[in-house]
Motif scaffolding. Structure first.
Motif, PDB file in Angstrom:
ATOM      1  N   MET A   1       0.831  -1.199   0.000  1.00 53.76           N
ATOM      2  CA  MET A   1       0.000   0.000   0.000  1.00 53.76           C
ATOM      3  C   MET A   1       0.867   1.251   0.000  1.00 53.76           C
ATOM      4  O   MET A   1       1.848   1.338   0.732  1.00 53.76           O
TER       5      MET A   1
ATOM      6  N   PHE B   1       0.607   5.418   0.389  1.00 57.36           N
ATOM      7  CA  PHE B   1      -0.307   6.429   0.931  1.00 57.36           C
ATOM      8  C   PHE B   1      -0.032   7.800   0.321  1.00 57.36           C
ATOM      9  O   PHE B   1       1.096   8.100  -0.086  1.00 57.36           O
TER      10      PHE B   1
ATOM     11  N   HIS C   1       4.260   8.381   4.678  1.00 58.12           N
ATOM     12  CA  HIS C   1       4.409   7.666   5.953  1.00 58.12           C
ATOM     13  C   HIS C   1       5.681   6.843   6.042  1.00 58.12           C
ATOM     14  O   HIS C   1       5.671   5.702   6.502  1.00 58.12           O
ATOM     15  N   LEU C   2       6.776   7.427   5.606  1.00 62.28           N
ATOM     16  CA  LEU C   2       8.068   6.778   5.879  1.00 62.28           C
ATOM     17  C   LEU C   2       8.349   6.922   7.363  1.00 62.28           C
ATOM     18  O   LEU C   2       7.817   7.805   8.030  1.00 62.28           O
ATOM     19  N   TYR C   3       9.212   6.050   7.898  1.00 64.22           N
ATOM     20  CA  TYR C   3       9.575   6.132   9.311  1.00 64.22           C
ATOM     21  C   TYR C   3      10.692   7.167   9.462  1.00 64.22           C
ATOM     22  O   TYR C   3      11.803   6.956   8.981  1.00 64.22           O
ATOM     23  N   PRO C   4      10.403   8.287  10.123  1.00 66.86           N
ATOM     24  CA  PRO C   4      11.364   9.406  10.110  1.00 66.86           C
ATOM     25  C   PRO C   4      12.642   9.130  10.890  1.00 66.86           C
ATOM     26  O   PRO C   4      13.651   9.773  10.649  1.00 66.86           O
ATOM     27  N   HIS C   5      12.594   8.149  11.807  1.00 67.44           N
ATOM     28  CA  HIS C   5      13.768   7.895  12.645  1.00 67.44           C
ATOM     29  C   HIS C   5      14.691   6.844  12.045  1.00 67.44           C
ATOM     30  O   HIS C   5      15.668   6.442  12.671  1.00 67.44           O
ATOM     31  N   MET C   6      14.369   6.375  10.852  1.00 70.86           N
ATOM     32  CA  MET C   6      15.220   5.366  10.211  1.00 70.86           C
ATOM     33  C   MET C   6      15.682   5.892   8.858  1.00 70.86           C
ATOM     34  O   MET C   6      14.943   6.621   8.190  1.00 70.86           O
TER      35      MET C   6
ATOM     36  N   LEU D   1      12.916  -3.028   7.221  1.00 70.40           N
ATOM     37  CA  LEU D   1      12.282  -3.361   8.508  1.00 70.40           C
ATOM     38  C   LEU D   1      11.281  -4.516   8.406  1.00 70.40           C
ATOM     39  O   LEU D   1      11.419  -5.537   9.091  1.00 70.40           O
ATOM     40  N   ALA D   2      10.281  -4.365   7.542  1.00 70.16           N
ATOM     41  CA  ALA D   2       9.250  -5.404   7.460  1.00 70.16           C
ATOM     42  C   ALA D   2       9.797  -6.693   6.845  1.00 70.16           C
ATOM     43  O   ALA D   2       9.368  -7.791   7.192  1.00 70.16           O
TER      44      ALA D   2
ATOM     45  N   LYS E   1      11.399  -8.250   9.991  1.00 68.87           N
ATOM     46  CA  LYS E   1      10.536  -8.607  11.124  1.00 68.87           C
ATOM     47  C   LYS E   1       9.295  -9.387  10.713  1.00 68.87           C
ATOM     48  O   LYS E   1       8.813 -10.217  11.469  1.00 68.87           O
ATOM     49  N   ALA E   2       8.751  -9.106   9.546  1.00 68.50           N
ATOM     50  CA  ALA E   2       7.531  -9.809   9.145  1.00 68.50           C
ATOM     51  C   ALA E   2       7.845 -11.001   8.238  1.00 68.50           C
ATOM     52  O   ALA E   2       7.291 -12.077   8.398  1.00 68.50           O
TER      53      ALA E   2
ATOM     54  N   ARG F   1       9.592   0.304  -0.387  1.00 69.76           N
ATOM     55  CA  ARG F   1       9.322  -0.395   0.871  1.00 69.76           C
ATOM     56  C   ARG F   1       8.234  -1.455   0.682  1.00 69.76           C
ATOM     57  O   ARG F   1       8.341  -2.568   1.184  1.00 69.76           O
TER      58      ARG F   1
ATOM     59  N   GLN G   1       1.721   6.339  10.757  1.00 72.40           N
ATOM     60  CA  GLN G   1       2.867   5.481  11.074  1.00 72.40           C
ATOM     61  C   GLN G   1       2.399   4.079  11.441  1.00 72.40           C
ATOM     62  O   GLN G   1       2.972   3.087  10.998  1.00 72.40           O
TER      63      GLN G   1
ATOM     64  N   LEU H   1       3.576  -5.916   9.657  1.00 79.26           N
ATOM     65  CA  LEU H   1       4.068  -5.946  11.036  1.00 79.26           C
ATOM     66  C   LEU H   1       2.884  -6.109  11.986  1.00 79.26           C
ATOM     67  O   LEU H   1       1.807  -5.559  11.757  1.00 79.26           O
TER      68      LEU H   1
ATOM     69  N   GLN I   1       5.040  -5.337  17.049  1.00 75.91           N
ATOM     70  CA  GLN I   1       6.208  -4.956  16.239  1.00 75.91           C
ATOM     71  C   GLN I   1       6.116  -3.497  15.802  1.00 75.91           C
ATOM     72  O   GLN I   1       7.105  -2.762  15.838  1.00 75.91           O
TER      73      GLN I   1
ATOM     74  N   ARG J   1      11.175   9.915  21.675  1.00 75.17           N
ATOM     75  CA  ARG J   1      11.940  11.083  21.263  1.00 75.17           C
ATOM     76  C   ARG J   1      11.127  12.367  21.472  1.00 75.17           C
ATOM     77  O   ARG J   1      11.647  13.378  21.909  1.00 75.17           O
TER      78      ARG J   1
END
Ligand SMILES: Nc1ncnc2c1ncn2[C@@H]1O[C@H](COP(=O)(O)OP(=O)(O)OP(=O)(O)O)[C@@H](O)[C@H]1O
Ligand SMILES: [Mg+2]
Lengths: 247, 221
Positions: free
Chosen positions: A87, A89, A93-98, A106-107, A110-111, A155, B124, B133, B137, B149
């Motif tokens: 999906m 968007f 909605h990227l992960y700003p801390h990575m 990531l997925a 982990k997934a 992603r 997010q 996830l 997770q 943070r």
């Protein structure tokens, strides 16, 4: 040649309280097909898309992805099935801390439980494909909107989905950046990805879509080839909408 | 002037009291580590319950947070240490302090976490879920790092409060830093050990409050 349906939406209904947002939606997307969804604001396009991976819980109906009903099963089954449904968007909605690479791995890690080496290779392949391999170490805040959206596409692609859903992927972008994202989507289509796209980019639809679906008031009013819908719309509501967006 | 120096800054007495105060400091640090670590973990779970869509999880955590923020920590401490024995429950001073301050403190941490968690955009969670996830997770890898943070200054401020709070343990004769200093004061008839203890607290906490200011400025920027 009748291709197998990759996504089948059957008798989908969605209510928020007393409001029925989606009424008896039936839609099939065949393997490798690009179906383009248009319609006025509030017609339920996003809600329909979000029901397809159950970010929104359908009130009733079935969502069948490559023969498996995602309405059945436990929450773990749902997570597994979401891996097959990419999906994208409007807001990226990227992960700003990575950094970009971690966003894309990531997925996978982990997934999908891929090894780090495997996930990294796959991520770099996908970043290459969207033209951003050189940005692997950058953080999302260092990228333009168009670049962020292409990372978001990478992603999703890195998980080898069977279908990709796009909810207005270029609506938040400056006009000069829209082209770079559409180019990536066109490339995806040419490589055989099955796609369901909500967008206002009519030029893209004419060029790339196999079918166009017009939604209004929570129902599918009309569907056909781009030539049929844009050239000779049958329903009055479709004509009115198209003349409005044509300005 | 000499009397002042003799009574408050008497180096000889400070030297004599130093080993006792070090022992007290060690006890204070042990209390801090226990209360802070348990509070950070417990507070997170309380916050998660508080944000849960399930009513049976939400309700108890609302009550928990309200009650233990409203009750003065000293009242809690004395109730646990001196009140519970009437019900046949005896706890050591150390345990009583940890439980009392943990109840108080985890409810503050919970409020901070809650603010942090709701400060992270819903998109997010959705992006994480859409990539397969699980909820936990998504929380651990995507949402929580951003949440922490966003509220780091508040988490740190609360931690500073815990360290200060531990000095209350002296009222039930737990020989932490303040209690030890006061002991030394009473045997030497001199206030210098108290001044030394104050210095210890300052050295312990000053870097932390500096850090809070630093993060606040950075977040404001
Ligand atoms: N969580 C919700 N709660 C209540 N109503 C909702 C919710 N989400 C969407 N709606 C309503 O559902 C209707 C359809 O919304 P949806 O976002 O699907 O429309 P859309 O076709 O995507 O519109 P747009 O082109 O503006 O994105 C709207 O009237 C909206 O107010
Ligand atoms: Mg929408």
């Amino acid at each position: 040649m009748a291709k197998r349906p990759m996504l089948e939406i059957a008798a989908l209904e969605k209510r928020f309280g007393d409001n029925t947002i989606l009424k008896q939606i039936d839609l099939k997307v065949a393997e490798g097909e690009l179906v383009f969804v248009i319609g006025p604001s509030g017609s339920g396009k996003s809600t329909m898309l979000r029901c397809c991976n159950r970010l929104e819980q359908p009130t009733s109906g079935d969502i069948i992805v490559d023969g498996r009903n995602i309405m059945a099963g436990t929450s773990r089954d749902l997570a597994q099935m979401r891996l097959q449904i990419g999906m994208v968007f409007q807001g990226f909605h990227l992960y700003p801390h990575m950094n970009v690479l971690k966003n894309v791995t990531l997925a996978q890690r982990k997934a999908l439980k891929r090894s780090k080496a495997e996930a990294d290779v796959r991520a770099m392949d996908m970043l290459e494909r969207v033209g951003l391999a050189h940005k692997a170490d950058a953080y999302p805040s260092e990228l333009s909107g168009g670049q962020q959206q292409r990372v978001a596409i990478a992603r999703a692609l890195a998980l080898d989905p069977k279908i990709m859903l796009f909810d207005e992927p270029t609506s938040a972008l400056d006009p000069e950046l829209v082209g770079s994202v559409l180019k990536v989507m066109k490339d995806l289509k040419s490589k055989g990805m099955t796609m369901l796209v909500v967008s206002h980019e009519m030029g893209f639809a004419r060029e790339t879509a196999d079918r166009v679906v017009f939604m209004d008031g929570g129902v599918i009013v009309e569907e056909g080839t781009p030539d049929e819908i844009f050239g000779a719309p049958k329903a009055e509501r479709t004509r009115a909408f198209l003349s409005r967006v044509a300005g | 002037m000499d009397i002042l120096i003799d009574q408050f800054f008497n180096v000889a007495i400070m030297q004599k009291a130093f080993p006792l105060l070090l022992k007290g400091l060690w006890m204070t640090l042990q209390l801090c580590v226990a209360v802070i670590l348990l509070g950070l973990v417990g507070g997170l779970f309380v916050a998660l319950g508080n944000l849960s869509p399930r009513r049976w999880l939400r309700w108890p955590t609302i009550v928990y947070i309200d009650v233990f923020r409203a009750l003065p920590p000293l009242v809690l401490l004395i109730f646990i240490y001196s009140g519970l024995p009437f019900a046949g429950i005896n706890v050591s001073p150390f345990t009583a302090v940890v439980i009392a301050f943990l109840l108080n403190n985890s409810s503050y941490y919970a409020e901070v976490y809650r603010a942090g968690l709701i400060s992270v955009a819903k998109g997010q969670w959705e992006a994480a879920a859409s990539t397969g996830l699980s909820r936990s997770q998504s929380l651990v890898y995507v949402v929580l790092p951003q949440a922490v943070r966003n509220v780091l200054p508040d988490l740190l401020s609360n931690t500073v409060e815990v360290v200060k709070l531990t000095s209350l343990a002296s009222v039930i004769s737990l020989s932490e830093l303040l209690y030890s200093a006061d002991m030394a004061r009473s045997v030497t008839y001199n206030a210098s050990p108290l001044v030394l203890a104050a210095l210890f607290y300052l050295v312990l906490l000053w870097p932390l409050v500096r850090l809070v200011s630093h993060f606040q400025r950075r977040l404001a920027a």
